[in-house]
Design a protein around this motif. Structure first.
Motif, short mmCIF file in Angstrom:
data_model
loop_
_atom_site.label_atom_id
_atom_site.label_comp_id
_atom_site.label_asym_id
_atom_site.label_seq_id
_atom_site.Cartn_x
_atom_site.Cartn_y
_atom_site.Cartn_z
N VAL A 1 30.30 37.68 37.30
CA VAL A 1 30.60 38.92 37.36
C VAL A 1 31.83 39.04 37.34
O VAL A 1 32.60 38.18 36.97
CB VAL A 1 31.32 39.38 38.70
N LEU A 2 32.54 39.91 36.62
CA LEU A 2 33.33 40.70 36.30
C LEU A 2 33.79 42.42 36.57
O LEU A 2 32.70 43.41 36.58
CB LEU A 2 33.78 40.58 34.55
N ALA A 3 34.44 42.05 37.72
CA ALA A 3 34.28 43.30 38.92
C ALA A 3 35.66 43.45 40.06
O ALA A 3 36.22 42.62 40.01
CB ALA A 3 32.99 43.80 39.48
N GLY A 4 35.85 44.54 40.47
CA GLY A 4 36.00 44.38 41.46
C GLY A 4 38.40 44.76 40.62
O GLY A 4 39.27 43.94 41.75
N MET A 5 37.63 45.48 40.23
CA MET A 5 39.43 45.81 39.61
C MET A 5 40.12 46.64 40.03
O MET A 5 42.24 46.87 40.02
CB MET A 5 39.32 46.29 38.01
N CYS A 6 39.99 47.19 41.79
CA CYS A 6 40.95 47.68 42.26
C CYS A 6 41.83 48.99 41.47
O CYS A 6 42.62 49.60 41.88
CB CYS A 6 41.43 47.05 43.04
N GLY A 7 41.27 49.46 40.98
CA GLY A 7 41.33 50.88 40.43
C GLY A 7 42.74 50.03 39.60
O GLY A 7 43.47 51.29 38.65
N HIS A 8 42.37 49.17 38.29
CA HIS A 8 43.32 48.48 37.22
C HIS A 8 42.41 48.19 36.51
O HIS A 8 42.83 47.63 35.36
CB HIS A 8 44.02 47.56 37.97
N GLY A 9 40.94 48.71 36.96
CA GLY A 9 40.67 48.61 35.28
C GLY A 9 40.59 48.37 33.93
O GLY A 9 40.98 47.92 33.19
N PHE A 10 41.49 49.58 33.70
CA PHE A 10 41.49 50.38 32.85
C PHE A 10 42.72 49.56 31.83
O PHE A 10 42.90 48.88 30.57
CB PHE A 10 41.97 51.99 32.20
N MET A 11 43.39 49.17 32.49
CA MET A 11 45.19 48.43 32.13
C MET A 11 44.58 47.07 32.04
O MET A 11 45.30 46.39 31.08
CB MET A 11 46.09 48.56 33.40
N LEU A 12 43.67 46.28 33.05
CA LEU A 12 43.40 44.87 32.96
C LEU A 12 42.39 44.35 31.90
O LEU A 12 42.65 43.72 31.56
CB LEU A 12 43.08 44.25 34.40
N GLY A 13 41.46 45.63 31.75
CA GLY A 13 40.17 45.60 30.86
C GLY A 13 40.86 44.55 29.23
O GLY A 13 39.91 44.09 29.16
N PRO A 14 41.52 45.10 28.41
CA PRO A 14 41.47 44.09 27.56
C PRO A 14 41.67 42.79 27.68
O PRO A 14 41.29 41.63 27.20
CB PRO A 14 42.52 44.77 26.81
N ALA A 15 42.47 42.49 27.78
CA ALA A 15 43.08 40.90 28.35
C ALA A 15 41.52 40.36 29.44
O ALA A 15 41.59 38.94 29.32
CB ALA A 15 44.31 40.38 29.47
N MET A 16 40.98 40.98 30.47
CA MET A 16 40.27 40.43 31.06
C MET A 16 38.85 40.14 30.45
O MET A 16 38.55 39.17 30.38
CB MET A 16 39.25 41.41 32.17
N GLY A 17 38.26 41.01 29.48
CA GLY A 17 37.58 41.17 28.54
C GLY A 17 38.07 40.07 27.59
O GLY A 17 37.30 39.09 27.50
N GLN A 18 39.35 39.72 26.95
CA GLN A 18 39.19 38.30 26.44
C GLN A 18 39.05 37.30 26.99
O GLN A 18 38.25 36.45 26.08
CB GLN A 18 40.96 38.49 25.77
N MET A 19 39.66 37.01 28.05
CA MET A 19 39.71 36.12 28.97
C MET A 19 38.06 35.47 29.93
O MET A 19 37.94 35.24 29.27
CB MET A 19 40.75 36.30 30.29
N MET A 20 37.32 36.58 29.37
CA MET A 20 36.33 36.81 30.49
C MET A 20 35.48 35.82 28.95
O MET A 20 34.27 35.05 29.10
CB MET A 20 35.65 37.68 30.30
#
Lengths: 93, 378
Positions: free
Chosen positions: B330-349
């Motif tokens: 599961v990679l979700a629940g970004m609380c309105g910050h998905g776009f900004m967090l996305g690149p680093a989130m994707g990389q960490m995931m």
């Protein structure tokens, strides 16, 4: 007057989007006008797609072998015409 | 019809696209599945702001990393994503807010965000030309926060996934998760197609809860409607993103690449659910809030309004974890910050998946955590 290449034809006048750019979006996988809009910005400008949405639907129809009127219409959003922030802010019910 | 890949990412927004890209880059054969078209959900409706000013150590560190990725994104993805470090200015109109921002700044410095600082009202006006400073005590300002163009970022990622041998399936709605013996095996679509993979990633944003339920996994993510509007493009004024947390506040910025102002506010009370209607209330209210902060924008014309979902968790932190079903992430629940967090989130995931570890790399993002902590800079 210089004869225009197909690629130079303007499809969306507000955002300066050419026929070649719409074709490129379709080649990237766009099947609907909503996708073309998001890939190219055609229809995102001042007039909100009044001219280009018909042209884009024709291009999509040609590509998919369907009729233009069978293309899914792009989502229409309010306001119908640009309204200044001041006019909106002063609006009283 | 059955097709196999190494892994399946469900969701064609920033989270799915970024995760898919980093996995494809590390050698996985990726299939990304999206029920509509790319960016049809939350990402295509967001206002494109990117900031590091958070209060949880995990989010701050991820955002430091994300900004580095945004800075190099044009070169990495081979497309112009319109990254611009225009800054973010959070406004304080009360001593309580000032106090809170000062304590947040201390936390942020400790977590490695050195660029953020307190500015007084006079300096705020230098930073944000035209800002109305009536009643303003100052603000929390970070000049290395910024903006980018969401559609270009997502399409940049998905084009890269394709060129790395992956597949993008649009209009492919996943309706069931195939699993057995505690392991995930693939997905089935509304059209009855079957796609097999040992790894399935739930990056369905506001629909993460529904997707989790298909495998019997509870994903505590609830969508909330947020409305937004955009103006015609005008000369770039050099204002940072302005964030006003007052009850009649909002947040807006100007895109440098085309001069459009884009903004939204958090409705009180909140509007839960998948509703994506637009309202006249918002169209009349948002301009009042914008002009209260920057009166000189009065003649700028609004050309469009829309709405989209924030995908909320109770504590304001995202979820990045492997569920009890092996291979179902599961990679979700970004609380309105998905776009900004996305690149680093994707990389960490991608790193998390490649590591084969069972547990989330960040404890505060675990699926089965205590959700009572609160992110203060929502």
């Amino acid at each position: 007057m210089k004869k225009l290449n197909n690629s130079d034809k303007i499809i969306c006048r507000c955002e300066d989007i050419t026929e070649a750019e719409v074709i490129q979006a379709m080649e990237m996988g766009a099947q609907t006008a909503d996708e073309v809009k998001r890939l190219t910005r055609a229809g995102m400008g001042h007039c909100q797609g009044r001219t280009c949405r018909r042209l884009i639907n024709q291009m999509l129809a040609r590509k998919t072998g369907q009729r233009p009127e069978n293309q899914k219409a792009v989502t229409q959003r309010s306001p119908l015409q640009p309204i200044s922030l001041k006019t909106l802010a002063d609006y009283k019910k | 019809m059955t097709k196999s890949t190494d892994l399946i990412v469900v969701g064609g927004g920033i989270i799915g696209a970024a995760t898919g890209y980093y996995l494809a880059k590390s050698g996985y054969k990726v299939r990304l599945m999206e029920k509509g078209y790319l960016c049809a959900g939350s990402t295509g409706r967001c206002i494109g702001g990117i900031r590091q000013q958070f209060t949880s150590d995990g989010s701050i560190k991820l955002m430091l990393e994300s900004i580095e990725l945004f800075k190099n994104m044009d070169r990495d993805l081979g497309t112009d994503v319109h990254w611009h470090p225009g800054g973010y200015l959070f406004l304080a109109h009360s001593p309580e807010k000032k106090e809170a921002f000062l304590s947040n700044i201390a936390i942020q410095h400790k977590s490695g965000l050195k660029d953020v600082r307190w500015v007084d009202a006079y300096e705020a006006k230098q930073i944000a030309p035209g800002l109305n400073i009536d009643g303003l005590l100052g603000g929390s300002y970070c000049p290395t926060d910024g903006q980018a163009y969401p559609f270009a970022v997502v399409n940049g990622y998905t084009e890269k996934i394709k060129s790395l041998g992956g597949t993008i399936n649009t209009f492919a709605e996943v309706t069931s998760i195939i699993h057995g013996g505690g392991k995930v095996k693939g997905v089935r679509t509304a059209k009855g197609e079957e796609y097999l993979a040992d790894i399935v990633i739930n990056a369905a944003g506001p629909w993460a809860k529904e997707l989790g339920a298909m495998a019997g996994i509870e994903v505590p993510v609830e969508p909330e409607r947020h409305e937004a509007l955009i103006t015609e493009g005008v000369e770039y004024l050099g204002l940072p993103m302005l964030v006003d947390y007052r009850i009649d506040g909002g947040y807006f910025q100007q895109f440098k690449h085309n001069g459009q102002f884009i903004g939204c506010y958090t409705p009180v009370p909140n509007v839960p659910g998948h509703d994506s209607d637009s309202t006249y209330e918002f169209l009349a209210e948002m301009p009042k809030r914008m002009l209260k902060l920057v009166p000189s924008l009065a003649p700028v014309k609004v050309i469009r309004q829309w709405s989209g979902s924030y995908e909320m968790t109770a504590d304001g932190n995202p979820i990045m974890d492997q569920s009890e079903i092996e291979g179902f992430y599961v990679l979700a629940g970004m609380c309105g910050h998905g776009f900004m967090l996305g690149p680093a989130m994707g990389q960490m995931m991608a790193k998390f998946i490649a590591s084969g570890n069972k547990k989330s790399p960040i404890a505060e993002f675990a699926l089965n955590r205590d959700y009572s902590y609160r992110e203060a800079m929502k």
